[in-house]
Motif scaffolding. Structure first.
Motif, PDB file in Angstrom:
ATOM      1  N   TYR A 239     -53.421 -58.055  14.656  1.00 44.70           N
ATOM      2  CA  TYR A 239     -53.049 -56.857  15.418  1.00 44.70           C
ATOM      3  C   TYR A 239     -51.572 -56.521  15.215  1.00 44.70           C
ATOM      4  O   TYR A 239     -51.212 -55.369  15.011  1.00 44.70           O
ATOM      5  CB  TYR A 239     -53.326 -57.055  16.901  1.00 44.70           C
ATOM      6  N   GLN A 240     -50.718 -57.538  15.288  1.00 43.81           N
ATOM      7  CA  GLN A 240     -49.286 -57.301  15.094  1.00 43.81           C
ATOM      8  C   GLN A 240     -49.009 -56.749  13.705  1.00 43.81           C
ATOM      9  O   GLN A 240     -48.198 -55.833  13.537  1.00 43.81           O
ATOM     10  CB  GLN A 240     -48.497 -58.581  15.326  1.00 43.81           C
ATOM     11  N   SER A 241     -49.678 -57.280  12.713  1.00 47.81           N
ATOM     12  CA  SER A 241     -49.505 -56.809  11.343  1.00 47.81           C
ATOM     13  C   SER A 241     -49.950 -55.353  11.214  1.00 47.81           C
ATOM     14  O   SER A 241     -49.290 -54.545  10.558  1.00 47.81           O
ATOM     15  CB  SER A 241     -50.289 -57.706  10.392  1.00 47.81           C
TER      16      SER A 241
ATOM     17  N   MET B 193     -55.223 -55.164  21.682  1.00 50.09           N
ATOM     18  CA  MET B 193     -54.332 -56.322  21.718  1.00 50.09           C
ATOM     19  C   MET B 193     -54.106 -56.774  23.169  1.00 50.09           C
ATOM     20  O   MET B 193     -54.150 -57.966  23.468  1.00 50.09           O
ATOM     21  CB  MET B 193     -53.000 -55.923  21.070  1.00 50.09           C
TER      22      MET B 193
ATOM     23  N   ALA C  67     -45.583 -61.671  22.085  1.00 48.15           N
ATOM     24  CA  ALA C  67     -46.626 -60.694  22.398  1.00 48.15           C
ATOM     25  C   ALA C  67     -47.545 -61.187  23.513  1.00 48.15           C
ATOM     26  O   ALA C  67     -47.998 -60.403  24.342  1.00 48.15           O
ATOM     27  CB  ALA C  67     -47.450 -60.388  21.148  1.00 48.15           C
TER      28      ALA C  67
ATOM     29  N   THR D  45     -52.960 -51.334  20.183  1.00 46.59           N
ATOM     30  CA  THR D  45     -52.260 -51.957  21.314  1.00 46.59           C
ATOM     31  C   THR D  45     -53.216 -52.199  22.482  1.00 46.59           C
ATOM     32  O   THR D  45     -53.147 -53.230  23.144  1.00 46.59           O
ATOM     33  CB  THR D  45     -51.066 -51.097  21.749  1.00 46.59           C
TER      34      THR D  45
ATOM     35  N   ILE E 187     -46.732 -65.163  17.586  1.00 44.85           N
ATOM     36  CA  ILE E 187     -47.341 -64.300  18.600  1.00 44.85           C
ATOM     37  C   ILE E 187     -46.881 -64.645  20.017  1.00 44.85           C
ATOM     38  O   ILE E 187     -47.346 -64.037  20.970  1.00 44.85           O
ATOM     39  CB  ILE E 187     -48.883 -64.351  18.525  1.00 44.85           C
TER      40      ILE E 187
ATOM     41  N   ILE F 139     -50.013 -53.049  13.560  1.00 46.74           N
ATOM     42  CA  ILE F 139     -49.050 -52.186  14.236  1.00 46.74           C
ATOM     43  C   ILE F 139     -47.795 -52.026  13.392  1.00 46.74           C
ATOM     44  O   ILE F 139     -47.261 -50.915  13.256  1.00 46.74           O
ATOM     45  CB  ILE F 139     -48.738 -52.723  15.650  1.00 46.74           C
ATOM     46  N   ASN F 140     -47.315 -53.105  12.803  1.00 45.64           N
ATOM     47  CA  ASN F 140     -46.122 -53.020  11.946  1.00 45.64           C
ATOM     48  C   ASN F 140     -46.375 -52.137  10.733  1.00 45.64           C
ATOM     49  O   ASN F 140     -45.509 -51.342  10.350  1.00 45.64           O
ATOM     50  CB  ASN F 140     -45.667 -54.410  11.518  1.00 45.64           C
TER      51      ASN F 140
ATOM     52  N   MET G 180     -54.533 -61.964  17.038  1.00 46.66           N
ATOM     53  CA  MET G 180     -53.270 -61.412  17.543  1.00 46.66           C
ATOM     54  C   MET G 180     -52.308 -61.171  16.390  1.00 46.66           C
ATOM     55  O   MET G 180     -51.617 -60.148  16.345  1.00 46.66           O
ATOM     56  CB  MET G 180     -52.635 -62.358  18.564  1.00 46.66           C
ATOM     57  N   SER G 181     -52.236 -62.105  15.459  1.00 47.40           N
ATOM     58  CA  SER G 181     -51.380 -61.925  14.279  1.00 47.40           C
ATOM     59  C   SER G 181     -51.825 -60.703  13.483  1.00 47.40           C
ATOM     60  O   SER G 181     -50.994 -59.931  12.993  1.00 47.40           O
ATOM     61  CB  SER G 181     -51.416 -63.164  13.388  1.00 47.40           C
TER      62      SER G 181
END
Length: 178
Positions: free
Chosen positions: A80-82, A107, A135, A104, A132, A84-85, A77-78
């Motif tokens: 995926y967030q990275s 995710m 999210a 997304t 996370i 996307i950012n 999850m971390s």
């Protein structure tokens, strides 16, 4: 029993893809290949989780495997967030939209499994890392779905005031009416 799951190997390649200046067609072709690998990884992750649940149902102890899976899911999850950012700050145009939508989607698939794990394995007290938490535990309801749900509740209460109506909030549609 150690699960055959590691952090998906293509995270760094996806990160590089989000920032490189190649043509959009070349990047989209590579994105499709990397996301197919990620889909296989998610399928493998789900299979290992199902096997852990089956082992527990047969009377075995699957707590250690679930804890390992939880840690892996939090790491992913971390990642995926990275991704996307990075795409939001570096990628442009059609590729950016497609990249963010694809990541997304994966995710959300992982989030659904993580929510299930927390509910099913309450005795393990699985902790969601702060990075996370939002999210995983924030459920977004689109405006149109919210309006549809409110209308369906209103209409159901007028037509059948003593009935029970089940509405899916993500879409606003009536699932069952008794």
């Amino acid at each position: 029993m150690n699960p055959p799951i590691a952090l998906a190997p293509n995270t760094e390649r996806l990160k590089a893809l989000a920032v490189q200046p190649n043509s959009a067609e070349l990047r989209i072709a590579e994105l499709d290949e990397l996301l197919a690998d990620d889909d296989r990884w998610l399928g493998q992750f789900e299979d290992v989780y199902e096997k852990a649940c089956a082992k527990f149902d047969e009377g075995g102890d699957a707590g250690e495997v679930v804890l390992l899976l939880w840690g892996t899911a939090c790491d992913r999850m971390s990642a995926y967030q990275s991704l996307i950012n990075d795409a939001r700050t570096n990628a442009r145009g059609q590729f950016r939209r497609r990249f963010i939508a694809a990541v997304t989607l994966r995710m959300e698939r992982l989030v659904e499994l993580m929510r299930t794990m927390v509910v099913v394995w309450q005795e393990l007290e699985l902790e969601t890392p702060d990075a996370i938490y939002e999210a995983v535990w924030t459920i977004r309801i689109p405006v149109v779905a919210q309006l549809r749900a409110m209308w369906n509740l209103f209409w159901s209460s007028i037509l059948h005031p003593r009935s029970e109506t089940t509405i899916e909030l993500k879409t606003g549609r009536v699932l069952a009416a008794d």
